[in-house]
Scaffold this motif. Sequence first.
Motif, PDB file in Angstrom:
ATOM      1  N   PRO A  68      38.237  81.284 107.375  1.00 10.57           N
ATOM      2  CA  PRO A  68      36.695  81.502 107.951  1.00 10.57           C
ATOM      3  C   PRO A  68      35.974  82.596 107.064  1.00 10.57           C
ATOM      4  CG  PRO A  68      38.483  82.350 109.397  1.00 10.57           C
ATOM      5  CD  PRO A  68      39.232  81.505 108.324  1.00 10.57           C
ATOM      6  N   THR A  69      36.674  83.592 106.643  1.00 14.14           N
ATOM      7  CA  THR A  69      36.082  84.408 105.829  1.00 14.14           C
ATOM      8  C   THR A  69      35.350  84.086 104.596  1.00 14.14           C
ATOM      9  OG1 THR A  69      37.777  85.243 104.537  1.00 14.14           O
ATOM     10  CG2 THR A  69      37.645  86.253 106.624  1.00 14.14           C
ATOM     11  N   PHE A 103      31.562  85.257 114.433  1.00 14.28           N
ATOM     12  CA  PHE A 103      31.428  86.031 113.259  1.00 14.28           C
ATOM     13  C   PHE A 103      30.911  87.312 113.599  1.00 14.28           C
ATOM     14  CE2 PHE A 103      30.909  81.609 111.504  1.00 14.28           C
ATOM     15  CZ  PHE A 103      31.822  81.582 110.466  1.00 14.28           C
ATOM     16  N   LEU A 106      34.482  88.903 113.654  1.00 18.57           N
ATOM     17  CA  LEU A 106      35.057  89.105 112.260  1.00 18.57           C
ATOM     18  C   LEU A 106      34.299  90.334 111.677  1.00 18.57           C
ATOM     19  CD1 LEU A 106      35.221  85.383 110.902  1.00 18.57           C
ATOM     20  CD2 LEU A 106      37.230  87.005 111.440  1.00 18.57           C
ATOM     21  N   VAL A 112      34.541  90.553 107.216  1.00 15.65           N
ATOM     22  CA  VAL A 112      33.422  89.909 106.470  1.00 15.65           C
ATOM     23  C   VAL A 112      32.234  91.066 106.535  1.00 15.65           C
ATOM     24  CG1 VAL A 112      33.725  87.578 107.140  1.00 15.65           C
ATOM     25  CG2 VAL A 112      32.386  88.982 108.773  1.00 15.65           C
ATOM     26  N   SER A 115      27.554  88.209 108.653  1.00 17.26           N
ATOM     27  CA  SER A 115      27.868  86.959 109.380  1.00 17.26           C
ATOM     28  C   SER A 115      27.100  85.857 108.571  1.00 17.26           C
ATOM     29  CB  SER A 115      27.363  87.026 110.724  1.00 17.26           C
ATOM     30  OG  SER A 115      27.455  85.875 111.397  1.00 17.26           O
ATOM     31  N   THR A 117      25.949  83.503 110.039  1.00 18.23           N
ATOM     32  CA  THR A 117      24.878  82.959 111.161  1.00 18.23           C
ATOM     33  C   THR A 117      23.585  83.790 111.337  1.00 18.23           C
ATOM     34  OG1 THR A 117      25.848  83.881 113.042  1.00 18.23           O
ATOM     35  CG2 THR A 117      26.693  81.730 112.385  1.00 18.23           C
TER      36      THR A 117
END
Length: 314
Positions: A68-69, A103, A106, A112, A115, A117
């Motif tokens: 997902p990163t 995110f 995260l 990360v 994000s 998003t």
Amino acid sequence: MALLDLTKLTTDLSSTWAGYLRDWDRTLRAGNYPETTRYNYLLAAAQLARYLAEHSPDPDAADAAEDPTEVTRGHAEAFQAWMIETRSASTALNKHKGLQQFFKWLLAEEDVDRSPTDRVRQPKTPQKLIPIIRDEDTMKLLDACKGKTFPHLRDEAIIRLYYNTGARLSEVGTLLLDDVDLNTESVHYHGKGAKDRRVRFGPKTARAISRYLRARGKHTGSELPDLWLADRGGRRLAANGIKIRLKRLGLAAGVANVHAHRWRHNFAHEWKRAGDLMLLLGWTSEDMPRHYGASAAAERAQEIQVQLGIGEGV
């Protein structure tokens, strides 16, 4: 059965995605997020991972499907567009909000730098008329509950609580025995965001609950702390079970699209017809409700609700 099964939710995801979702769920549980919220958040992230692995036309999506990163803004926008096309704009909006939280976590984990998003706009959703349920339809449903069997008594009590208090599906569905006080004719709801409140109900609802509780005392599973019990097996009747039961009652009664939130809309509609709290108490400034405080205003609102018989018309 619990709503959230993390093993099932992460089936077919990469070990990296599954590990992140497991760790995120631990953080959500530590933050005392309700199970329904956790499920919706985790589902959004899992659906993004599956989209990247199975549906994304982007050749770079393979890396993001593993980790997902590696998700980019383009991946997030493409997923959102796909959700709008295959589901609806409102569903896409829910996924957007869930992914924002994922995110954000995260980012807090420092996995990360930004994000994906952040610059993804929320999808616009059409304004829809709020559906209410008419009293005659509620009466049809209550007629379908007439009888002295355990399911009849339970279903009538459930319907009257929704109708009389305007509660959410999960609020009624997660009630415990100790949440109901027949001496004060009130119920303690555990609302969204850990916002608890006590709500009054009327005599018809009190009578229906009393009749159900007498039957419940003789039913298999009566020792359970949960208020609602399934027909058989000594199990609790969860919110999803109530949702299914309402649909079946609607089919039996000839009432379409029966779900708990329609009574919530109806409750708000009846309050609007009766006049809002400021009008009922003769206030002309919004400073007065703030002066008396939210809890005092809510208590007075409950008294007015009982006096007006809101939700006790059938």
